[in-house]
Design a protein around this motif. Structure first.
Motif, mmCIF file in Angstrom:
data_model
loop_
_atom_site.group_PDB
_atom_site.id
_atom_site.type_symbol
_atom_site.label_atom_id
_atom_site.label_comp_id
_atom_site.label_asym_id
_atom_site.label_seq_id
_atom_site.Cartn_x
_atom_site.Cartn_y
_atom_site.Cartn_z
ATOM 1 N N VAL A 24 0.812 -1.226 0.000
ATOM 2 C CA VAL A 24 0.000 0.000 0.000
ATOM 3 C C VAL A 24 0.845 1.276 0.000
ATOM 4 O O VAL A 24 0.320 2.367 0.189
ATOM 5 C CB VAL A 24 -1.006 0.028 1.179
ATOM 6 N N ARG A 25 2.138 1.137 -0.278
ATOM 7 C CA ARG A 25 2.990 2.327 -0.350
ATOM 8 C C ARG A 25 2.768 3.047 -1.680
ATOM 9 O O ARG A 25 2.140 2.536 -2.589
ATOM 10 C CB ARG A 25 4.464 1.926 -0.209
ATOM 11 N N GLU A 26 3.333 4.229 -1.784
ATOM 12 C CA GLU A 26 3.241 5.019 -3.009
ATOM 13 C C GLU A 26 4.108 4.387 -4.099
ATOM 14 O O GLU A 26 5.082 3.694 -3.786
ATOM 15 C CB GLU A 26 3.690 6.455 -2.742
ATOM 16 N N PRO A 27 3.777 4.616 -5.374
ATOM 17 C CA PRO A 27 4.538 3.998 -6.468
ATOM 18 C C PRO A 27 6.045 4.252 -6.410
ATOM 19 O O PRO A 27 6.835 3.348 -6.685
ATOM 20 C CB PRO A 27 3.915 4.612 -7.721
ATOM 21 N N GLU A 29 7.878 4.589 -3.810
ATOM 22 C CA GLU A 29 8.429 3.727 -2.761
ATOM 23 C C GLU A 29 8.520 2.285 -3.258
ATOM 24 O O GLU A 29 9.504 1.582 -3.022
ATOM 25 C CB GLU A 29 7.542 3.777 -1.512
ATOM 26 N N TYR A 30 7.458 1.848 -3.942
ATOM 27 C CA TYR A 30 7.404 0.501 -4.481
ATOM 28 C C TYR A 30 8.527 0.276 -5.486
ATOM 29 O O TYR A 30 9.156 -0.787 -5.497
ATOM 30 C CB TYR A 30 6.035 0.274 -5.128
ATOM 31 N N ASN A 39 0.904 -3.384 -6.129
ATOM 32 C CA ASN A 39 0.959 -2.030 -5.585
ATOM 33 C C ASN A 39 -0.385 -1.331 -5.747
ATOM 34 O O ASN A 39 -0.805 -1.008 -6.843
ATOM 35 C CB ASN A 39 2.069 -1.234 -6.290
ATOM 36 N N PRO A 41 -1.731 1.879 -3.726
ATOM 37 C CA PRO A 41 -1.471 2.866 -2.672
ATOM 38 C C PRO A 41 -2.672 3.060 -1.740
ATOM 39 O O PRO A 41 -3.829 3.008 -2.177
ATOM 40 C CB PRO A 41 -1.156 4.136 -3.450
ATOM 41 N N CYS A 62 3.451 -2.491 3.978
ATOM 42 C CA CYS A 62 3.953 -1.143 3.710
ATOM 43 C C CYS A 62 5.395 -1.068 4.192
ATOM 44 O O CYS A 62 6.081 -2.082 4.262
ATOM 45 C CB CYS A 62 3.068 -0.083 4.367
ATOM 46 N N ARG A 67 0.822 1.948 7.739
ATOM 47 C CA ARG A 67 -0.138 2.191 6.652
ATOM 48 C C ARG A 67 -0.908 0.932 6.295
ATOM 49 O O ARG A 67 -2.096 0.976 5.996
ATOM 50 C CB ARG A 67 0.565 2.736 5.411
#
Length: 104
Positions: A24-27, A29-30, A39, A41, A62, A67
């Motif tokens: 669920v992290r931001e792209p 970060e992924y 992925n 978010p 995450c 998160r």
């Protein structure tokens, strides 16, 4: 809230168990580091809820577990009962299994 450890996740991966892993992290970060989860978010999770399986275990992941815990809580309000939070997130995974993984 149900949780799994990185050791339990590794076991599931190694034994090719049927589950869904959602990061669920931001792209950005992924792209930096991931463990092959899908992925989605956190900010768009409720809108994308149809991508989350209801008929097999789903592990939310995450950076540290905060998160993904929020993600579990959001989806449980939509009736999901098959969700697990990855305790310690990708930081725990890197510490246990991939010390060369780029983390922040």
């Amino acid at each position: 809230m149900k949780e799994v450890t990185v050791q339990e996740l590794k076991h599931k991966i190694d034994h090719q168990e049927d589950f869904q892993l959602i990061d669920v992290r931001e792209p950005f970060e992924y792209e930096m580091s991931n463990i092959d989860g899908e992925n989605i978010p956190l900010a768009g999770l409720v809108v994308e809820a149809s991508k989350v399986s209801k008929d097999k275990p789903v592990i939310m992941q995450c950076r540290s577990g905060a998160r993904s815990a929020a993600a579990v809580m959001q989806l449980e309000q939509l009736g999901y009962t098959n969700l697990y939070n990855l305790k310690g997130g990708i930081l725990a995974w890197a510490a246990e299994y991939d010390p060369d993984m780029q983390v922040y």
